[in-house]
Write an enzyme that holds these catalytic residues in place. Structure first.
Site, PDB file in Angstrom:
ATOM      1  CB  SER A   1      -0.931   0.003   1.218  1.00  0.00           C
ATOM      2  OG  SER A   1      -0.172   0.025   2.426  1.00  0.00           O
ATOM      3  N   GLY A   2       2.092   1.157  -0.465  1.00  0.00           N
ATOM      4  CA  GLY A   2       2.946   2.334  -0.565  1.00  0.00           C
ATOM      5  C   GLY A   2       2.647   3.136  -1.821  1.00  0.00           C
TER       6      GLY A   2
ATOM      7  CB  ALA B   1       5.169   1.491  -6.051  1.00  0.00           C
TER       8      ALA B   1
ATOM      9  CE  LYS C   1       5.044  -9.143   7.063  1.00  0.00           C
ATOM     10  NZ  LYS C   1       6.494  -9.277   6.756  1.00  0.00           N
TER      11      LYS C   1
ATOM     12  N   GLY D   1      12.512  14.501  -0.679  1.00  0.00           N
ATOM     13  CA  GLY D   1      11.750  15.009  -1.804  1.00  0.00           C
ATOM     14  C   GLY D   1      11.719  14.052  -2.971  1.00  0.00           C
TER      15      GLY D   1
ATOM     16  CD  GLU E   1      17.531  15.123  -0.959  1.00  0.00           C
ATOM     17  OE1 GLU E   1      17.754  13.974  -1.385  1.00  0.00           O
ATOM     18  OE2 GLU E   1      16.497  15.421  -0.337  1.00  0.00           O
TER      19      GLU E   1
ATOM     20  CG  ASP F   1       7.545 -10.989   3.879  1.00  0.00           C
ATOM     21  OD1 ASP F   1       8.550 -11.249   4.571  1.00  0.00           O
ATOM     22  OD2 ASP F   1       6.551 -10.396   4.328  1.00  0.00           O
TER      23      ASP F   1
ATOM     24  CG  HIS G   1      20.413   7.956   4.773  1.00  0.00           C
ATOM     25  ND1 HIS G   1      20.945   9.010   5.489  1.00  0.00           N
ATOM     26  CD2 HIS G   1      19.659   8.515   3.795  1.00  0.00           C
ATOM     27  CE1 HIS G   1      20.514  10.148   4.963  1.00  0.00           C
ATOM     28  NE2 HIS G   1      19.727   9.868   3.932  1.00  0.00           N
TER      29      HIS G   1
ATOM     30  NE  ARG H   1      20.684   9.113   0.220  1.00  0.00           N
ATOM     31  CZ  ARG H   1      19.382   8.929   0.116  1.00  0.00           C
ATOM     32  NH1 ARG H   1      18.908   7.723  -0.160  1.00  0.00           N
ATOM     33  NH2 ARG H   1      18.551   9.928   0.283  1.00  0.00           N
TER      34      ARG H   1
ATOM     35  CG  HIS I   1      17.735   4.975   3.587  1.00  0.00           C
ATOM     36  ND1 HIS I   1      16.639   5.353   4.333  1.00  0.00           N
ATOM     37  CD2 HIS I   1      17.687   5.717   2.441  1.00  0.00           C
ATOM     38  CE1 HIS I   1      15.964   6.295   3.676  1.00  0.00           C
ATOM     39  NE2 HIS I   1      16.568   6.522   2.532  1.00  0.00           N
TER      40      HIS I   1
ATOM     41  CD  GLU J   1      13.247  -0.081  -0.418  1.00  0.00           C
ATOM     42  OE1 GLU J   1      14.294  -0.298   0.223  1.00  0.00           O
ATOM     43  OE2 GLU J   1      12.306   0.613   0.033  1.00  0.00           O
TER      44      GLU J   1
ATOM     45  NE  ARG K   1      16.922   5.392  -2.965  1.00  0.00           N
ATOM     46  CZ  ARG K   1      16.685   6.478  -2.245  1.00  0.00           C
ATOM     47  NH1 ARG K   1      16.529   7.661  -2.842  1.00  0.00           N
ATOM     48  NH2 ARG K   1      16.628   6.401  -0.927  1.00  0.00           N
TER      49      ARG K   1
END
Length: 433
Positions: free
Chosen positions: A12-13, A15, A34, A48, A111, A205, A226, A267, A328, A352, A363
């Site tokens: 439910s993110g 994406a 989940k 952002g 960033e 999973d 991160h 990073r 991260h 992800e 990334r």
């Protein structure tokens, strides 16, 4: 028990929600998550979302992404993401996402790893702003049903075709959800690590289930650390100190209060420098000073970070805060093509949990939300391009799942073992080069 949908979305993110929004309203869609629907890592994104500001910025944006990924990125995917970015931002604004603007003109921040400011933001809770607006839009759709506390424990497959999933519902009951198409949008694997910025239920999973069914994976040993999370002696999820803080001028200090690094390095490089400094200082953290940023800017741009640090006993307007690297993000995942198709028929993966090659070995900051949305929309479009109804209904032996506690542990061990196997394989390859 059985349920039937045209399309099943697992997660439910951002994406998963954006995929649902880009599917036709005459398709019955079931979404499962989940945990509670808001507990996706998309909500935690602070900094952002990137956008191509102008055609003149294309070459720099492309090279920044490739350089951060050590040029292991899939070039076609990077090109698609960058050239799709403006349309994605326009979509988000139509859904009510409130990006920072100055008299009607969008405001950009910078960033680490970026050669210029090109990141849109909403305070320091950009992920929450985007994901909550997408969720509100999905909840208005009559053709979408969301089930919380419902976990995928396996896929229903036969002859390299997916027919849906086996899940446990909120009461712990087993059921199958049959679907013409299944979209995995399950997030990362930070819950497998002691120190992570991810929600603890993000345990990879989908990766374990993919391994079980011989679905192709790619680069699952590419785990991003991160460099700046709030240090705490308490175990559990680490609070992220956004890269945007450093983009706006914050500096990293050693135990003597001296700056020791360029804070806008990619990073993985910056993380290495932080670990080296911690070793030299014989300290479990370094310090991040926001002194170069005005108090007004801190409270206006980073109110959530300011508030959380106060809760932990640090006033960032007056003193440095201790920070430490933590797991991260996950650059690898289930292999997908540029339309988010996996190596199994009728099965897609986005966000992800997928690997379309955009991020390469590392990334670039604030590419995650953009990449998720671009390829979620492409998945929806591809599903509808040649939609196929599946009439076959393979049988499922639910006795396989009698001991779910053992199964979850087995899944986590499978993923960690495969990560270590891939690390060893990569080291051996480099040794022979």
């Amino acid at each position: 028990m059985k349920k039937k949908a045209d399309i099943l979305i697992v997660g439910s993110g951002a994406a998963g929600l954006f995929c649902a929004l880009n599917l036709p309203r005459d398709k019955k869609i079931i979404m499962i998550t989940k945990d509670e629907v808001e507990n996706s890592d998309s909500y935690l994104a602070q900094g952002g979302i990137c956008v191509l500001k102008s055609e003149e910025d294309y070459d720099n944006y492309y090279e920044d992404t490739m350089r951060a990924g050590h040029h292991e990125n899939r070039r076609e995917s990077v090109d698609i993401m960058i050239r799709s970015s403006r349309n994605i931002i326009d979509d988000l604004i139509l859904y009510g996402v409130d990006f920072k603007n100055d008299h009607g003109s969008l405001v950009f921040t910078r960033e680490g790893g970026h050669s210029t400011p090109r990141i849109l933001f909403h305070e320091d809770i950009t992920g929450k702003e985007i994901t909550s607006k997408l969720l509100a839009a999905v909840q208005k759709l009559d053709n979408v049903k969301i089930y919380e506390h419902t976990a995928m424990i396996d896929l229903v497959t036969e002859k390299n075709t997916c027919f849906g999933a086996v899940v446990t519902d909120e009461h712990g009951e087993l059921l199958t959800i049959r679907a013409d198409y299944t979209v995995l949008a399950c997030g990362g694997l930070g819950g497998l690590y002691e120190h992570s910025t991810n929600f603890r239920h993000m345990t990879g999973d989908a990766l374990a289930i993919a391994l079980k069914h011989g679905i192709e994976l790619e680069n699952i040993d590419y785990i991003q650390i991160h460099p700046t999370t709030l240090y705490s002696k308490k175990p559990g999820r680490r609070f992220l100190i956004s890269e945007s803080v450093r983009g706006e001028g914050a500096v990293l200090l050693n135990k003597d209060g001296q700056r020791f690094v360029d804070e806008l390095l990619p990073r993985d490089v910056l993380t290495e420098k932080v670990y080296e400094q911690m070793e030299r200082d014989q300290m479990p953290y370094v310090r991040l000073s926001l002194a170069p940023i005005s108090e007004e800017e801190i409270k206006g741009h980073f109110p959530n970070i300011y508030k959380r640090c106060l809760e932990e006993g640090y006033d960032v307007t007056k003193e440095p805060v201790p920070v430490v690297p933590a797991q991260h993000y996950f650059m690898g995942g289930i292999w997908v093509d540029c339309d988010s198709r996996t190596s199994m028929n009728q099965l897609y993966a986005i966000g992800e949990t997928s690997c379309n090659g955009v991020h390469g070995a590392n990334r670039l900051a604030s590419n995650s939300l953009l990449e998720s949305l671009v390829f979620a929309k492409r998945a929806a479009n591809r599903i509808m391009k040649n939609y196929t109804h599946i009439s076959h209904d393979p049988s499922v032996d639910t006795r396989t799942y009698d001991d779910l506690e053992r199964l979850w542990k087995e899944y986590g061990n499978m993923v960690l073992a495969e990560i270590e196997r891939q690390k060893g394989k990569r080291k051996e390859q480099k040794r022979h080069e």
